[in-house]
Design a protein around this motif. Structure first.
Motif, PDB file in Angstrom:
ATOM      1  N   UNK A  38       1.040  -1.349  -0.001  1.00 26.65           N
ATOM      2  CA  UNK A  38      -0.105   0.152   0.343  1.00 26.65           C
ATOM      3  C   UNK A  38       1.120   1.702  -0.070  1.00 26.65           C
ATOM      4  N   UNK A  39       1.655   0.833   0.825  1.00 28.13           N
ATOM      5  CA  UNK A  39       3.121   2.549   1.326  1.00 28.13           C
ATOM      6  C   UNK A  39       3.526   2.577  -0.415  1.00 28.13           C
ATOM      7  N   UNK A  40       4.027   1.594  -1.161  1.00 31.06           N
ATOM      8  CA  UNK A  40       4.284   1.627  -2.285  1.00 31.06           C
ATOM      9  C   UNK A  40       3.560   2.133  -3.326  1.00 31.06           C
ATOM     10  N   UNK A  41       2.417   1.925  -3.274  1.00 30.99           N
ATOM     11  CA  UNK A  41       0.798   2.384  -4.465  1.00 30.99           C
ATOM     12  C   UNK A  41       0.543   3.900  -4.399  1.00 30.99           C
ATOM     13  N   UNK A  42       1.275   4.336  -3.117  1.00 29.76           N
ATOM     14  CA  UNK A  42       0.852   5.326  -2.196  1.00 29.76           C
ATOM     15  C   UNK A  42       2.353   6.697  -3.131  1.00 29.76           C
ATOM     16  N   UNK A  43       2.772   5.950  -2.863  1.00 25.10           N
ATOM     17  CA  UNK A  43       4.252   6.669  -3.364  1.00 25.10           C
ATOM     18  C   UNK A  43       4.353   6.419  -5.150  1.00 25.10           C
ATOM     19  N   UNK A  44       3.496   5.606  -5.652  1.00 23.70           N
ATOM     20  CA  UNK A  44       3.794   5.558  -6.812  1.00 23.70           C
ATOM     21  C   UNK A  44       2.268   6.297  -7.425  1.00 23.70           C
ATOM     22  N   UNK A  45       2.214   6.048  -6.621  1.00 25.66           N
ATOM     23  CA  UNK A  45       1.036   7.595  -6.973  1.00 25.66           C
ATOM     24  C   UNK A  45      -0.583   6.076  -7.721  1.00 25.66           C
ATOM     25  N   UNK A  46      -0.611   5.559  -7.239  1.00 23.66           N
ATOM     26  CA  UNK A  46      -1.584   4.672  -8.140  1.00 23.66           C
ATOM     27  C   UNK A  46      -2.608   4.725  -7.644  1.00 23.66           C
ATOM     28  N   UNK A  47      -2.676   5.997  -6.624  1.00 22.51           N
ATOM     29  CA  UNK A  47      -4.570   5.603  -6.564  1.00 22.51           C
ATOM     30  C   UNK A  47      -4.897   7.314  -7.669  1.00 22.51           C
ATOM     31  N   UNK A  48      -6.406   6.972  -7.787  1.00 22.20           N
ATOM     32  CA  UNK A  48      -6.950   8.200  -8.319  1.00 22.20           C
ATOM     33  C   UNK A  48      -8.255   8.194  -7.747  1.00 22.20           C
ATOM     34  N   UNK A  49      -9.182   9.875  -7.470  1.00 16.42           N
ATOM     35  CA  UNK A  49      -9.629  10.101  -7.329  1.00 16.42           C
ATOM     36  C   UNK A  49     -11.174  10.350  -8.112  1.00 16.42           C
ATOM     37  N   UNK A  50     -12.405  10.012  -7.798  1.00 23.93           N
ATOM     38  CA  UNK A  50     -13.380   9.839  -8.401  1.00 23.93           C
ATOM     39  C   UNK A  50     -14.380  10.569  -8.605  1.00 23.93           C
ATOM     40  N   UNK A  51     -15.059  10.987  -8.990  1.00 27.85           N
ATOM     41  CA  UNK A  51     -15.853  12.212  -8.950  1.00 27.85           C
ATOM     42  C   UNK A  51     -17.244  11.720  -9.464  1.00 27.85           C
ATOM     43  N   UNK A  52     -18.700  11.583  -8.539  1.00 25.89           N
ATOM     44  CA  UNK A  52     -20.027  11.287  -8.492  1.00 25.89           C
ATOM     45  C   UNK A  52     -21.058  12.627  -7.957  1.00 25.89           C
ATOM     46  N   UNK A  53     -21.270  13.409  -9.424  1.00 27.32           N
ATOM     47  CA  UNK A  53     -21.739  14.544  -9.012  1.00 27.32           C
ATOM     48  C   UNK A  53     -24.029  13.703  -8.069  1.00 27.32           C
ATOM     49  N   UNK A  54     -23.590  14.953  -7.526  1.00 26.38           N
ATOM     50  CA  UNK A  54     -25.061  15.005  -7.344  1.00 26.38           C
ATOM     51  C   UNK A  54     -26.102  16.324  -7.030  1.00 26.38           C
ATOM     52  N   UNK A  55     -27.279  16.056  -7.756  1.00 23.86           N
ATOM     53  CA  UNK A  55     -28.573  16.948  -8.570  1.00 23.86           C
ATOM     54  C   UNK A  55     -28.887  17.348  -7.767  1.00 23.86           C
ATOM     55  N   UNK A  56     -29.665  18.874  -8.276  1.00 26.66           N
ATOM     56  CA  UNK A  56     -30.996  19.740  -6.977  1.00 26.66           C
ATOM     57  C   UNK A  56     -31.946  18.768  -7.738  1.00 26.66           C
ATOM     58  N   UNK A  57     -32.975  17.791  -6.332  1.00 22.91           N
ATOM     59  CA  UNK A  57     -34.339  16.783  -7.326  1.00 22.91           C
ATOM     60  C   UNK A  57     -35.215  17.939  -7.564  1.00 22.91           C
ATOM     61  N   UNK A  58     -35.125  19.088  -7.604  1.00 27.25           N
ATOM     62  CA  UNK A  58     -36.596  19.654  -8.818  1.00 27.25           C
ATOM     63  C   UNK A  58     -35.371  19.870  -9.786  1.00 27.25           C
ATOM     64  N   UNK A  59     -34.679  20.573  -9.771  1.00 28.11           N
ATOM     65  CA  UNK A  59     -34.342  20.453 -11.558  1.00 28.11           C
ATOM     66  C   UNK A  59     -33.061  20.332 -12.070  1.00 28.11           C
ATOM     67  N   UNK A  60     -32.496  18.827 -10.783  1.00 25.91           N
ATOM     68  CA  UNK A  60     -31.754  17.924 -11.418  1.00 25.91           C
ATOM     69  C   UNK A  60     -30.107  19.215 -12.197  1.00 25.91           C
ATOM     70  N   UNK A  61     -30.145  20.064 -11.201  1.00 26.38           N
ATOM     71  CA  UNK A  61     -28.716  20.561 -12.097  1.00 26.38           C
ATOM     72  C   UNK A  61     -27.618  20.070 -11.033  1.00 26.38           C
ATOM     73  N   UNK A  62     -26.536  19.811 -11.195  1.00 25.97           N
ATOM     74  CA  UNK A  62     -25.419  19.559 -10.358  1.00 25.97           C
ATOM     75  C   UNK A  62     -25.255  21.053  -9.383  1.00 25.97           C
ATOM     76  N   UNK A  63     -25.122  20.277  -8.373  1.00 23.40           N
ATOM     77  CA  UNK A  63     -24.360  21.828  -7.096  1.00 23.40           C
ATOM     78  C   UNK A  63     -23.315  21.424  -6.426  1.00 23.40           C
ATOM     79  N   UNK A  64     -22.863  19.527  -6.440  1.00 28.23           N
ATOM     80  CA  UNK A  64     -21.290  19.181  -6.034  1.00 28.23           C
ATOM     81  C   UNK A  64     -21.224  17.863  -6.563  1.00 28.23           C
ATOM     82  N   UNK A  65     -19.745  17.549  -6.200  1.00 25.27           N
ATOM     83  CA  UNK A  65     -19.827  15.732  -6.721  1.00 25.27           C
ATOM     84  C   UNK A  65     -19.000  15.622  -5.012  1.00 25.27           C
ATOM     85  N   UNK A  66     -18.922  14.290  -4.787  1.00 24.60           N
ATOM     86  CA  UNK A  66     -18.659  13.348  -4.010  1.00 24.60           C
ATOM     87  C   UNK A  66     -17.052  12.281  -4.628  1.00 24.60           C
ATOM     88  N   UNK A  67     -16.056  13.087  -3.755  1.00 27.74           N
ATOM     89  CA  UNK A  67     -14.817  12.313  -3.744  1.00 27.74           C
ATOM     90  C   UNK A  67     -14.476  11.047  -2.929  1.00 27.74           C
TER      91      UNK A  67
END
Ligand code: C2E
Ligand code: MG
Ligand code: MG
Length: 944
Positions: free
Chosen positions: A699-728
């Motif tokens: 795991x330590x090695x993976x951190x050093x080698x930057x093998x991790x990535x962050x994906x983002x999942x948006x969440x939206x307003x219930x009425x207008x479905x407009x994205x207001x944010x993302x979850x990392x």
């Protein structure tokens, strides 16, 4: 050895080796001062006398040296068995020797005879016949008339008894001298020259007076025994002739006598001056109190010239402090009282300096008038030496009295011969209370054997050897004191003659040492043994177990999530909690068992004498039960649980190290299994342990080698479905396995604490990404980042968040941190403390997976929350399951009552979307809107 002991020794040796003061130079009269029994009162004194030899040292004997010297007042015999320089008549002789009386003769037995020069042959002093039989002229060359009584020849010479006046004196001619003297017969009138001397014959007490002639010419026959004739005329003629002759002779002799006396007087004065001026002592004559004569030494000693002194009142040069003494002596003498001839006084010299003198005074005739002859020696140096010695003694005494150490002198049996005054300070005894007692009586019985051994050893050791030791001694008030003593063997030291011990109270130091030792082996906070004492105890217990064959258990007790308390309620509360925990642990164990604190919230236990080992788990259960009860600390009601690992001897290892390590592994396993439980060690744990290590490394090695990535999942307003944010959401881009999802590694990362560096990295990456979008003028997005339990326990969590916000320049109100209910409810107090700090920074807080745990919204009201994320499981069937729908609906209403934003997670269908909207849910998140995506893809979507 104590620093000042050498000073003591030095002082002692100084006293021993101080050079004896040089003998005083004295006038011969001094040597002759006699007591009633005829002995010199200065018997045994070392002196220096100077005089003119009135007889040669080769005159009387060949085997010994005997001669006489005289000054104008007195003469004395010099007697020596050793080789000495030849002294001739008329030599000025200085003799350094010891005053002694031998058979009534006062003698100086010389160490050293020096011939200083020549004064010329001395003239015999004519004396009245009767004066021959007195001490008056003893040792001097005299002349007198006498009549022969009888002649006896003995082995040692010839003794001729003479009638001198009405006294009998003996003319003694030694064996060596005998030849050539005129033959003497009874009735003859003789003139004898010789040394007047006294003598006590063997076996007698009466003094015999004798005359010792120097040569044959010293005895002159002046009248043969009378011849009687019958011829009257012849008799008459003879008588007439005799009368004429008598007149002529008388006339002649009178003249001769006058001449002789004048010459004699002159010669005598010259001799006196020579002697006086070569004498090292001041010699002076005074009448009344005025100097009439002073010798050269007087000038030197006083600094005044003879011309200044003669006529001067000598009181004027006496130091004012001594004038009364000197005057008093003079007055006493005038009153006829006995005044000791010798005294010491101080004078003021011409240059104003002061000098100590040793003075002697005696009465003489001077030019027909009574006068005093004084002699004086400068003893300033000696006085100074004496004062210095006295001062050094006083200093030494002061040192001893004021020394912080106490001193004692012991004889070889340990009996106290002397005790210093500091004794009282150290042990409370007066010094005299110890003298005569045996020092060992005061010593603690436990220390006696060792001390006696050392003492004996010291007695055998060479002189001056020392031993230092510590022991307990009883003070007067019965207390035991720790003393440190240094003893020196000075038994052979003549002025000491014993063992010198100097000692001091070191009880305070001992206590400190004891404390330090205790502290080195105990945990300060809880008072429990620390790791190193635990190890010792375990070794001991193992040794015991090996012998007895009885099993033994080692337990590793680790408090669960204790850090939360410490970090968020402060160390005072944390410390109190640890103390309480320690007390409860102790309660669960027998006195013979050891419980130690080996880390912040880690404890180890040794259970000894276990019967077959079954009781170890029950003890562990007891501990878990005991800890389960709430703790009331500083107004906080706190809970803590523990994970316990147990290893058993001999099954799980037979040395301390292995047993402790295996208990540790078992404890980890207990943690993995959800904490608040106990695990017995099994060999598989070794396997798991190895895996864990491997995972951590990878795991330590993976951190050093930057093998991790962050994906983002948006969440939206219930009425207008407009994205207001993302979850990392983090992913592991493993080169071998491809993209690995968090469910497969987050748990392990939490267990190994790897989640801490990973969590920081995710937070930083997510914030940086959102800020980047913002700077690219995309519509402002909120970013939600998940926080794990372990991160929540992280000591520097707040600092870490601060630093990320500062570095990325993200508006804190755009950051929302998601924590799960279980994290939040683990420790309510603590959670509130952390959350309040975040609220102060305007960072938003969301409760993730709400509903999956057992908490209630009402309870959550205590926290400064912004958002509730309803768990996926309720959303999945929300449209089909009326129960779920009711729950979701209730959550939404309650949350809104509390002013919270509600997010529904896992929205996959439009039905779900519609239904949740209709219930009033604020925000929606789920595959229906978007899967978690890499940053570029999210950006592309957001731009459209
Ligand atoms: P979570 O915080 O509840 O995250 C939401 C999870 O639900 C994500 O799974 C997401 O992919 C998934 N999801 C979202 N929409 C849907 C949907 O419509 N249907 C279904 N079936 N699933 C949906 P993911 O990414 O596998 O993450 C799993 C959990 O791992 C997360 O649950 C979160 O608890 C944890 N996690 C992810 N990233 C991190 C991280 O960076 N730090 C921490 N501490 N935990 C993370
Ligand atoms: Mg989440
Ligand atoms: Mg969730």
């Amino acid at each position: 050895m104590h620093p000042w002991l050498p000073v003591a020794l030095l002082a002692a040796t100084a006293a021993v080796n101080a050079p004896a003061p040089p003998p005083a130079a004295v006038p011969i009269a001094y040597v002759n001062e006699r007591s009633a029994d005829g002995h010199t009162t200065h018997e045994g004194e070392d002196v220096i006398v100077t005089g003119v030899a009135n007889v040669g040292s080769d005159t009387f004997y060949t085997e010994v040296v005997k001669f006489f010297i005289e000054d104008d007042h007195s003469g004395v015999a010099v007697f020596s068995r050793g080789p000495q320089p030849l002294v001739k008549v008329g030599d000025i002789v200085r003799v350094r020797g010891t005053v002694t009386t031998y058979a009534g003769v006062v003698e100086v037995v010389p160490g050293r005879i020096e011939v200083l020069g020549r004064a010329g042959p001395p003239q015999p002093q004519r004396v009245r016949p009767s004066d021959l039989a007195s001490y008056r002229h003893s040792g001097r060359l005299v002349q007198s008339e006498a009549r022969v009584v009888d002649v006896t020849t003995r082995g040692r010479g010839t003794d001729t008894r003479l009638l001198a006046g009405r006294e009998i004196v003996t003319l003694h001619i030694t064996q060596k001298q005998q030849h050539g003297f005129p033959a003497l017969e009874a009735g003859m009138a003789v003139t004898v020259n010789g040394i007047a001397s006294s003598y006590i014959l063997a076996g007698q007490t009466r003094v015999t007076w004798q005359i010792l002639p120097r040569s044959t010419s010293d005895v002159v026959i002046i009248q043969k025994p009378p011849l009687f004739t019958r011829d009257d005329a012849a008799r008459a003629a003879a008588a007439a002739a005799a009368i004429v002759l008598l007149i002529v002779v008388w006339n002649l002799s009178l003249r001769r006598r006058v001449r002789l006396e004048t010459e004699g007087h002159r010669a005598s004065e010259t001799r006196f001056r020579v002697v006086a001026d070569t004498a090292p002592s001041a010699i002076f004559i005074y009448q009344g109190t005025r100097f009439r004569y002073v010798n050269r030494a007087t000038e030197e000693i006083t600094g005044y010239s003879a011309a200044e002194l003669v006529g001067l009142d000598f009181i004027s040069i006496i130091d004012p402090a001594f004038r009364d003494l000197v005057r008093g002596r003079a007055l006493a003498r005038q009153r006829g009282e006995h005044v000791p001839p010798r005294y010491e006084a101080r004078i003021v010299r011409k240059d104003g300096t002061k000098a100590w003198l040793d003075l002697t005074a005696g009465l003489i005739d001077f030019e027909g008038l009574p006068a005093a002859l004084g002699t004086a020696f400068d003893i300033t140096e000696r006085k100074r030496a004496e004062e210095a010695l006295q001062k050094s003694e006083e200093r030494f005494r002061a040192l001893i009295e004021n020394a912080s150490d106490a001193l004692a002198l012991l004889d070889p049996n340990g009996t106290v011969l002397w005790a210093g005054p500091s004794t009282r300070r150290v042990l409370g005894y007066e010094d005299h209370e110890l003298v005569g007692r045996n020092g060992f009586e005061l010593i603690h019985p436990d220390d006696q054997p060792h001390l006696r051994h050392l003492f004996a050893e010291l007695l055998r050791a060479p002189r001056g050897d020392t031993r230092t030791f510590e022991y307990r001694a009883r003070s007067k008030d019965g207390q035991w004191h720790w003393l440190e003593a240094t003893a020196s063997n000075l038994v052979d030291e003549p002025f000491i003659g014993g063992i010198v011990a100097n000692y001091r109270d070191v009880s305070e130091r001992k206590r400190t040492e004891e404390e330090i030792r205790y502290q080195a082996l105990h945990d300060v906070l809880t008072g429990l043994p620390n790791r190193s004492l635990f190890q010792d105890r375990l070794e001991l217990a193992l040794a015991h177990a090996r012998r007895s064959g009885k099993p033994l258990a080692v337990m590793f007790v680790d408090l669960d999530l204790f850090k939360l308390i410490n970090d968020n309620l402060g160390h005072t509360v944390g410390d109190r909690m640890l103390q309480e925990v320690s007390a409860r642990l102790r309660q669960c164990l027998r006195a013979s068992d050891t419980v130690a604190r080996v880390g912040g919230d880690e404890f180890t236990v040794v259970l000894e004498d276990l019967e077959a080992g079954e009781s170890a788990p029950s003890v562990a259960e007891k501990i878990l039960d005991e800890l389960d009860k709430p703790f009331d600390i500083d107004g906080h009601r706190l809970h803590v649980t523990a994970s316990i690992g147990v290893s058993l001897y001999p099954g799980d290892g037979d040395d301390a190290d292995t047993l402790t390590r295996n208990a540790d592994k078992a404890m980890y396993r207990a943690k993995e299994l959800g904490r608040n439980t106990l695990q017995l060690f099994t060999p598989e744990m070794n396997e798991r342990y190895r895996n864990r290590l491997a995972f951590e490394a990878g795991f330590r090695k993976a951190l050093e080698r930057e093998e991790f990535v962050v994906h983002f999942q948006p969440f939206v307003g219930a009425s207008d479905e407009r994205p207001v944010g993302v979850e990392a959401l983090v992913r592991w881009n493993d080169p071998e396995r491809g993209l690995v999802y968090p469910d497969d590694f987050i748990h392990a990362a939490e267990e190994t604490r790897m989640i801490i560096p990973l969590g920081s990295w995710v937070l930083r990456t997510a914030c940086a990404q959102v800020q980047q979008w913002r700077e690219a003028r995309l519509p402002p997005m909120q970013v939600s980042v998940n926080l794990s339990v372990r991160q929540f326990q992280q000591r520097d969590l707040i600092a870490m968040i601060d630093s990320v916000l500062e570095d990325t320049a993200l508006d804190p109100s755009l950051l929302e941190l998601e924590i799960t209910e279980s994290v939040a409810m683990q420790n309510v107090e603590l959670t509130r403390a952390v959350l309040q700090q975040l609220r102060a920074r305007r960072v938003r807080i969301a409760i993730d997976d709400f509903g999956a745990g057992q908490s209630s919204l009402i309870y959550l009201r205590q926290f400064p929350l912004n958002t509730i994320k309803i768990d996926r499981v309720f959303i999945r069937d929300v449209t089909a399951n009326p129960g779920d729908a009711a729950i979701v609906s209730a959550i939404i209403r309650l949350a809104h009552d509390l002013g919270l934003v509600v997010v529904a997670e896992g929205v996959e269908t439009s039905e779900q979307k519609e239904f949740l909207s209709s219930l009033g849910c604020d925000l929606l998140q789920g595959y229906y809107f978007s899967r978690p995506l890499p940053a570029e893809e999210v950006r592309a979507r957001l731009m459209t």
